[in-house]
Design a protein around this motif. Structure first.
Motif, PDB file in Angstrom:
ATOM      1  N   ASP A 153      -3.270   7.432   7.168  1.00 22.56           N
ATOM      2  CA  ASP A 153      -3.058   6.101   6.584  1.00 22.56           C
ATOM      3  C   ASP A 153      -2.046   5.301   7.405  1.00 22.56           C
ATOM      4  O   ASP A 153      -2.235   4.107   7.671  1.00 22.56           O
ATOM      5  CB  ASP A 153      -2.544   6.228   5.146  1.00 22.56           C
ATOM      6  N   MET A 188      -6.018   0.169   1.475  1.00 24.05           N
ATOM      7  CA  MET A 188      -5.278  -0.669   2.425  1.00 24.05           C
ATOM      8  C   MET A 188      -5.927  -2.040   2.567  1.00 24.05           C
ATOM      9  O   MET A 188      -5.245  -3.074   2.580  1.00 24.05           O
ATOM     10  CB  MET A 188      -5.196   0.035   3.783  1.00 24.05           C
ATOM     11  N   GLN A 203       3.479  -1.325   3.848  1.00 20.99           N
ATOM     12  CA  GLN A 203       3.100   0.037   3.486  1.00 20.99           C
ATOM     13  C   GLN A 203       4.381   0.838   3.272  1.00 20.99           C
ATOM     14  O   GLN A 203       5.295   0.794   4.097  1.00 20.99           O
ATOM     15  CB  GLN A 203       2.270   0.676   4.601  1.00 20.99           C
ATOM     16  N   ARG A 236      -2.923  -1.967  12.974  1.00 21.70           N
ATOM     17  CA  ARG A 236      -3.046  -3.379  12.599  1.00 21.70           C
ATOM     18  C   ARG A 236      -1.741  -4.129  12.858  1.00 21.70           C
ATOM     19  O   ARG A 236      -1.632  -5.306  12.549  1.00 21.70           O
ATOM     20  CB  ARG A 236      -3.414  -3.452  11.109  1.00 21.70           C
ATOM     21  N   LEU A 270      -8.744  -5.155   7.173  1.00 24.48           N
ATOM     22  CA  LEU A 270      -7.958  -4.113   7.820  1.00 24.48           C
ATOM     23  C   LEU A 270      -8.184  -4.061   9.323  1.00 24.48           C
ATOM     24  O   LEU A 270      -7.360  -3.518  10.048  1.00 24.48           O
ATOM     25  CB  LEU A 270      -8.311  -2.758   7.197  1.00 24.48           C
ATOM     26  N   TRP A 322      -2.662   1.758   9.442  1.00 23.47           N
ATOM     27  CA  TRP A 322      -1.856   0.574   9.125  1.00 23.47           C
ATOM     28  C   TRP A 322      -1.134   0.060  10.370  1.00 23.47           C
ATOM     29  O   TRP A 322      -1.091  -1.149  10.634  1.00 23.47           O
ATOM     30  CB  TRP A 322      -0.860   0.942   8.035  1.00 23.47           C
ATOM     31  N   THR A 377       5.417  -0.410   8.213  1.00 16.30           N
ATOM     32  CA  THR A 377       5.470   0.772   7.352  1.00 16.30           C
ATOM     33  C   THR A 377       6.931   1.140   7.115  1.00 16.30           C
ATOM     34  O   THR A 377       7.695   1.306   8.066  1.00 16.30           O
ATOM     35  CB  THR A 377       4.750   1.974   7.984  1.00 16.30           C
ATOM     36  N   HIS A 432       0.879  -1.167   0.000  1.00 15.61           N
ATOM     37  CA  HIS A 432       0.000   0.000   0.000  1.00 15.61           C
ATOM     38  C   HIS A 432       0.915   1.214   0.000  1.00 15.61           C
ATOM     39  O   HIS A 432       1.814   1.318   0.835  1.00 15.61           O
ATOM     40  CB  HIS A 432      -0.901   0.040   1.230  1.00 15.61           C
TER      41      HIS A 432
END
Length: 585
Positions: A378, A344, A360, A385, A551, A382, A389, A226
């Protein structure tokens, strides 16, 4: 499709499968069967696509619709569905179902002498705890595979090497397995669905044998990313483009990204899109609303050259998904937030299908979002969860004051919506209506008292519910179905409930007719159009609902049903049936 042959359709189905687009592959195969009824190859691919997406019950129903057959591929597919049911179970039930599936594969092997059913029977015996039969069949599969002559077909070479690797793993010959895994990966550079299928099965063997799962990493398909980041402006200066573009290319290489999901604003988004296309990765664009309005609001301010690049990327995207087509509201923050969440969720769904990593990659200055949408929002979603990233740092606006203001009160919010219909109400005698209200609606009301519900409404046999999240809606739908199933038909007659679920941005308004708060908008209408096509006793949900669950909630699965026509000419929608993991919803 009318000008295509069955072989042409089959080729398109296989292309979708290789990309891990099992939902698209199923839709193509099913439409092909409408044109070429009885085509066993298309039927086989339709069932296999559903099975690979995790929709075992739907795959079994589809297989049954093809009729009794002695075709080896369909017989093997039946055994595969038994295997899938075994792997979804636990404890002694898993062992029993594994033995049943092994018997089916062994019978097919006895009939055709092929290595494929032999190795599947071996692995299933291993899972069932029968190492004697597992060893015998694995030795046989390995010998058959090594004796087979190369055909020159790369996919055939892949399956031979993968079968040999699996047999060696079952036998505990790890170095032999490693050699064959390297050969398998070399023979299969781009059929990611085949890699995912093999890797999932070998992971089971590793777990039973106690092997290091790193052994099978050679078969992991490319990662799904993502992507998100700042637009050209005060937080991303145009002069930084070369450095950020190079950093994006390096990040895609570092994570071996083969699929990217995100928006297409000026700056980071378009740089990600161009880099994905340059490395022959799939670009999946998710826009909050129609492309022309998006270009005006999120691209054109950076200059006409960015608009040209926007349209070039859009034209080459593997898919374009729109959160909503009508963005006539001035309050677009909720629409941008919805688009980001949808991107996402779709990325996580694809990563799940391919049994690969989801990552991500963000071009970010480290500052929080200025509203409900944006790069910071965003990243926060993310990370909640507990996902990875990879941040590409940018500090073009570091010398500017970061202005925070109280969040604007918005009339639009992303909500989960459920519509329900209680079957059997129309057949009640007039005198039984009060009993229905007390017994049936009373049972529903008690469930709703225990759920997170923003608003609830009913009209006789209908239910309209708005809930804060897809997870809350899934739990509520599961409990409602359980409550209806528990009712005694002797008291009120046969009663069934069908429920439809969707997630989307809706307006929070005061309804002057009922003098209560309620929610309105096109996404409410969309949900209402799904309910009439939902079978009794089931919960049908849209792809955005499935993405939102991916998600935010691991307790439920969404088994793909297909591209289903909604009621009242509302068009076709990708639909799934909601299932609670471990038991039906």
């Amino acid at each position: 499709m009318s000008d295509e042959s069955a072989s042409d359709v089959l080729a398109r189905v296989r292309a979708a499968e290789r990309r891990g687009d099992f939902l698209g592959a199923f839709d193509l195969a099913r439409r092909g069967l409408e044109t070429f009824p009885g085509d066993l190859k298309l039927g086989h691919r339709a069932v296999l696509a559903l099975a690979r997406s995790g929709a075992t019950a739907g795959a079994r129903a589809m297989l049954a619709s093809l009729g009794a057959t002695t075709d080896d591929e369909l017989v093997a597919l039946d055994a595969r569905l038994w295997k899938d049911e075994a792997l979804a179970a636990t404890g002694e039930l898993r062992a029993q179902l594994a033995r049943d599936a092994a018997a089916r594969y062994a019978a097919l092997h006895a009939r055709n002498g092929a290595s494929y059913p032999a190795i599947n029977a071996a692995t299933l015996h291993l899972i069932a705890g029968d190492r004697v039969h597992a060893t015998e069949l694995a030795e046989r599969a390995l010998a058959l595979t090594l004796a087979e002559k190369p055909t020159g077909d790369s996919l055939d070479a892949y399956w031979r090497a993968a079968t040999a690797a699996e047999a060696a793993l079952v036998l505990g010959r790890l170095e032999v397995a490693r050699e064959h895994l390297v050969a398998a990966r070399r023979a299969n550079p781009d059929d990611h669905a085949a890699l995912a299928s093999t890797r999932k099965q070998l992971a089971l063997v590793c777990a039973v044998r106690g092997c290091d799962p790193e052994l099978i990493e050679a078969l992991r398909p490319p990662a799904v990313a993502h992507f998100t980041g700042h637009m050209i402006g005060d937080r991303f200066a145009a002069s930084s483009e070369p450095r950020i573009a190079a950093a994006i290319v390096a990040a895609l290489v570092r994570h071996d990204v083969g699929y990217g999901f995100g928006s297409l604003a000026s700056g980071a988004d378009i740089l990600f899109a161009e880099a994905l296309l340059a490395r022959d990765a799939e670009l999946h664009v998710v826009l909050p609303f129609d492309a022309e309005q998006f270009a005006r609001t999120s691209v054109a301010l950076a200059g006409e050259s960015w608009v040209t690049r926007f349209h070039a990327c859009l034209a080459r995207a593997s898919s374009v998904t729109y959160g909503t087509l009508d963005a006539s509201t001035d309050d677009t923050d909720a629409l941008y937030a919805y688009g980001g969440q949808l991107a996402m969720g779709l990325a996580l769904l694809r990563a799940g299908f391919l049994a690969t990593h989801a990552v991500q990659i963000a071009v970010w200055d480290g500052k929080p979002a200025r509203g409900v949408a944006g790069t910071g929002a965003d990243i926060a979603t993310w990370r909640r969860r507990k996902l990875v990233t990879d941040v590409i740092e940018i500090h073009d606006g570091s010398d500017l004051p970061f202005i925070t203001s109280p969040p604007r009160v918005s009339p639009m919010h992303v909500k989960a919506i459920l519509f329900g219909d209680i079957k059997g109400f129309s057949k009640l005698r007039e005198r039984d209506v009060p009993k229905f209200v007390d017994y049936v609606l009373g049972a529903c009301g008690r469930v709703l008292d225990e759920c997170e519900v923003d608003i609830r409404n009913t009209w006789g046999d209908g239910l309209y519910l708005v809930l804060p999240t897809a997870g809350a809606a899934a739990h509520c739908a599961s409990k409602l179905q359980a409550a209806i199933r528990s009712l005694d038909p002797a008291k009120i007659g046969p009663i069934g409930l069908r429920l439809a679920g969707h997630v989307g941005p809706v307006f929070d308004c005061f309804d002057p007719v009922i003098k209560q708060r309620s929610f309105f908008g096109s996404h409410v209408t969309r949900t209402a159009r799904i309910e009439p096509v939902t079978p009794e006793g089931e919960v049908f949900v849209t792809e955005p609902f499935a993405a939102a669950l991916a998600l935010g909630d691991d307790n439920f699965a969404c088994d793909y049903v297909g591209d289903v026509p909604a009621a009242k000419g509302f068009g076709n929608l990708r639909m799934c049936v909601l299932k609670q993991r471990g038991r039906e919803a």
